[in-house]
Design a protein around this motif. Sequence first.
Motif, PDB file in Angstrom:
ATOM      1  N   VAL A   1      36.991  47.992  38.538  1.00  0.00           N
ATOM      2  CA  VAL A   1      36.282  47.012  39.369  1.00  0.00           C
ATOM      3  C   VAL A   1      37.182  45.795  39.585  1.00  0.00           C
ATOM      4  O   VAL A   1      37.351  45.324  40.718  1.00  0.00           O
ATOM      5  N   ALA A   2      37.784  45.302  38.517  1.00  0.00           N
ATOM      6  CA  ALA A   2      38.677  44.144  38.630  1.00  0.00           C
ATOM      7  C   ALA A   2      39.837  44.442  39.576  1.00  0.00           C
ATOM      8  O   ALA A   2      40.202  43.599  40.405  1.00  0.00           O
ATOM      9  N   ALA A   3      40.407  45.643  39.470  1.00  0.00           N
ATOM     10  CA  ALA A   3      41.533  46.008  40.327  1.00  0.00           C
ATOM     11  C   ALA A   3      41.110  46.090  41.797  1.00  0.00           C
ATOM     12  O   ALA A   3      41.847  45.665  42.691  1.00  0.00           O
ATOM     13  N   LYS A   4      39.931  46.626  42.045  1.00  0.00           N
ATOM     14  CA  LYS A   4      39.454  46.770  43.429  1.00  0.00           C
ATOM     15  C   LYS A   4      39.263  45.414  44.102  1.00  0.00           C
ATOM     16  O   LYS A   4      39.519  45.253  45.287  1.00  0.00           O
ATOM     17  N   TYR A   5      38.815  44.433  43.342  1.00  0.00           N
ATOM     18  CA  TYR A   5      38.469  43.138  43.924  1.00  0.00           C
ATOM     19  C   TYR A   5      39.507  42.056  43.660  1.00  0.00           C
ATOM     20  O   TYR A   5      39.260  40.881  43.922  1.00  0.00           O
ATOM     21  N   VAL A   6      40.686  42.427  43.195  1.00  0.00           N
ATOM     22  CA  VAL A   6      41.692  41.450  42.781  1.00  0.00           C
ATOM     23  C   VAL A   6      42.078  40.467  43.897  1.00  0.00           C
ATOM     24  O   VAL A   6      42.330  39.301  43.636  1.00  0.00           O
ATOM     25  N   SER A   7      42.090  40.904  45.133  1.00  0.00           N
ATOM     26  CA  SER A   7      42.502  40.003  46.217  1.00  0.00           C
ATOM     27  C   SER A   7      41.329  39.493  47.048  1.00  0.00           C
ATOM     28  O   SER A   7      41.538  38.845  48.071  1.00  0.00           O
ATOM     29  N   ASP A   8      40.120  39.750  46.608  1.00  0.00           N
ATOM     30  CA  ASP A   8      38.927  39.314  47.335  1.00  0.00           C
ATOM     31  C   ASP A   8      38.456  37.975  46.771  1.00  0.00           C
ATOM     32  O   ASP A   8      37.945  37.911  45.656  1.00  0.00           O
ATOM     33  N   LYS A   9      38.612  36.923  47.541  1.00  0.00           N
ATOM     34  CA  LYS A   9      38.243  35.590  47.065  1.00  0.00           C
ATOM     35  C   LYS A   9      36.736  35.432  46.881  1.00  0.00           C
ATOM     36  O   LYS A   9      36.279  34.543  46.175  1.00  0.00           O
ATOM     37  N   ASP A  10      35.945  36.302  47.493  1.00  0.00           N
ATOM     38  CA  ASP A  10      34.493  36.244  47.377  1.00  0.00           C
ATOM     39  C   ASP A  10      33.944  37.267  46.376  1.00  0.00           C
ATOM     40  O   ASP A  10      32.743  37.507  46.319  1.00  0.00           O
TER      41      ASP A  10
END
Length: 108
Positions: free
Chosen positions: A54-63
């Motif tokens: 989960v952390a890897a999937k959203y690493v570049s998502d500021k929201d």
Amino acid sequence: MKRHWIVLAVGLSIAGGARAALDNAAAEAMMKKDGCAGCHEVDKKLIGPAFRDVAAKYVSDKDAAVKLREKVKKGGTHVWGEAAMPPNVLASDADIKDLVDWILTLKK
């Protein structure tokens, strides 16, 4: 001088209300208490994805934090396959915030 003490007291009371970031042991205890551990583990997929994934999937998502808090609270489907994530009715908003913030710190 009196005004400075009032400002300092207000600042300290606001800071005192802030919660400290979770360490791994506290996060894992909270996962068990709030029901997350029934479907998730930190390092491997169970019913739901591993929290590191989960952390890897959203690493570049500021929201990401806001999106994930809503997902935990309300549930969702079709993000990680066919398994649906039910809404988490056990966890408080503060626990959800702390857990999501901790999850987003995990790295592979």
